[in-house]
Design a protein around this motif. Structure first.
Motif, PDB file in Angstrom:
ATOM      1  N   ASN A  39      -1.883  -2.912 -10.215  1.00  0.00           N
ATOM      2  CA  ASN A  39      -0.634  -2.460  -9.589  1.00  0.00           C
ATOM      3  C   ASN A  39      -0.835  -1.136  -8.860  1.00  0.00           C
ATOM      4  O   ASN A  39      -0.340  -0.948  -7.746  1.00  0.00           O
ATOM      5  N   TYR A  40      -1.568  -0.215  -9.489  1.00  0.00           N
ATOM      6  CA  TYR A  40      -1.858   1.064  -8.834  1.00  0.00           C
ATOM      7  C   TYR A  40      -2.625   0.837  -7.531  1.00  0.00           C
ATOM      8  O   TYR A  40      -2.291   1.412  -6.491  1.00  0.00           O
ATOM      9  N   ASN A  41      -3.643  -0.020  -7.587  1.00  0.00           N
ATOM     10  CA  ASN A  41      -4.437  -0.280  -6.384  1.00  0.00           C
ATOM     11  C   ASN A  41      -3.620  -0.980  -5.308  1.00  0.00           C
ATOM     12  O   ASN A  41      -3.815  -0.716  -4.112  1.00  0.00           O
ATOM     13  N   SER A  42      -2.703  -1.848  -5.705  1.00  0.00           N
ATOM     14  CA  SER A  42      -1.808  -2.488  -4.724  1.00  0.00           C
ATOM     15  C   SER A  42      -0.908  -1.451  -4.060  1.00  0.00           C
ATOM     16  O   SER A  42      -0.699  -1.495  -2.846  1.00  0.00           O
ATOM     17  N   ASP A  43      -0.386  -0.524  -4.862  1.00  0.00           N
ATOM     18  CA  ASP A  43       0.438   0.551  -4.299  1.00  0.00           C
ATOM     19  C   ASP A  43      -0.369   1.409  -3.333  1.00  0.00           C
ATOM     20  O   ASP A  43       0.123   1.796  -2.267  1.00  0.00           O
ATOM     21  N   ILE A  44      -1.596   1.710  -3.681  1.00  0.00           N
ATOM     22  CA  ILE A  44      -2.457   2.507  -2.792  1.00  0.00           C
ATOM     23  C   ILE A  44      -2.715   1.747  -1.496  1.00  0.00           C
ATOM     24  O   ILE A  44      -2.660   2.332  -0.410  1.00  0.00           O
ATOM     25  N   GLN A  45      -2.976   0.453  -1.591  1.00  0.00           N
ATOM     26  CA  GLN A  45      -3.230  -0.349  -0.387  1.00  0.00           C
ATOM     27  C   GLN A  45      -1.980  -0.398   0.499  1.00  0.00           C
ATOM     28  O   GLN A  45      -2.077  -0.257   1.715  1.00  0.00           O
ATOM     29  N   ARG A  46      -0.807  -0.577  -0.119  1.00  0.00           N
ATOM     30  CA  ARG A  46       0.443  -0.562   0.659  1.00  0.00           C
ATOM     31  C   ARG A  46       0.634   0.806   1.308  1.00  0.00           C
ATOM     32  O   ARG A  46       1.069   0.902   2.447  1.00  0.00           O
TER      33      ARG A  46
END
Length: 185
Positions: A39-46
């Motif tokens: 989830n953290y990495n998805s937020d960073i990608q977004r």
């Protein structure tokens, strides 16, 4: 006699069921940590792909260090380090303060690259550490933490958990915990 055989079979079945239940919380904890990191990495990608929207929820600090820029040390080659701190801004996760959720560190030394990741929960506790050092024959190391305690260690395809963790694993985990609290290298 038949009664005792049935009783024995019943107790054995409960014992095996109890053993599988004791392993389930560990697996669930690892899944929870992986999900949180994803989830953290998805937020960073977004955030990276965003025009403006995610700039209001994530703050990034990046520090770059260039040692030996003057080329006075030709035997060592270039040494560049980049440390990136990812924060959720005030009010996104916690009220009244920013919450650090990931640190990413990359060291480029001559032709080698070392890569490190630290993930934190909303309480600021380290939950996962990943290391891919350039010098190691074993390519990757993973440490999973719960309440600041090492719960699993992975070295490439080898997994050590609970009773398989050694003093060496715990010593390395303690050093990682100390590093993560200092937030400097």
């Amino acid at each position: 006699m038949k009664f005792y055989l049935i009783l024995f079979a019943f107790c054995t079945g409960l014992g095996q069921s109890g053993l599988s239940q004791s392993k389930k919380p560990h697996r669930e904890m690892i899944k929870k940590i992986r999900k949180e990191c994803n989830n953290y990495n998805s937020d960073i990608q977004r955030f990276k792909n965003s025009e403006k929207k995610y700039y209001e929820s994530i703050r990034v600090n990046e520090v770059s260090i260039d040692k030996y820029k003057s080329d006075n040390h030709p035997g060592l080659g270039q040494l560049n380090s980049t440390i990136t701190f990812y924060y959720y801004v005030e009010g996104v996760i916690t009220e009244g303060e920013e919450a650090l959720f990931k640190i990413e560190r990359v060291n480029n030394i001559a032709a080698h690259r070392e890569y490190y990741e630290y993930y934190f929960n909303t309480d600021g506790q380290l939950i996962f550490y990943f290391e891919a050092p350039a010098y190691a024959e074993n390519g990757e190391f993973r440490f999973y933490f719960n309440n600041e305690q090492l719960i699993e260690y992975r070295e490439n395809r080898n997994t050590y958990k609970e009773n398989n963790l050694t003093k060496s694993h715990f010593s390395k985990a303690e050093l990682i915990q100390v590093e993560s609290k200092k937030r400097c290298w």
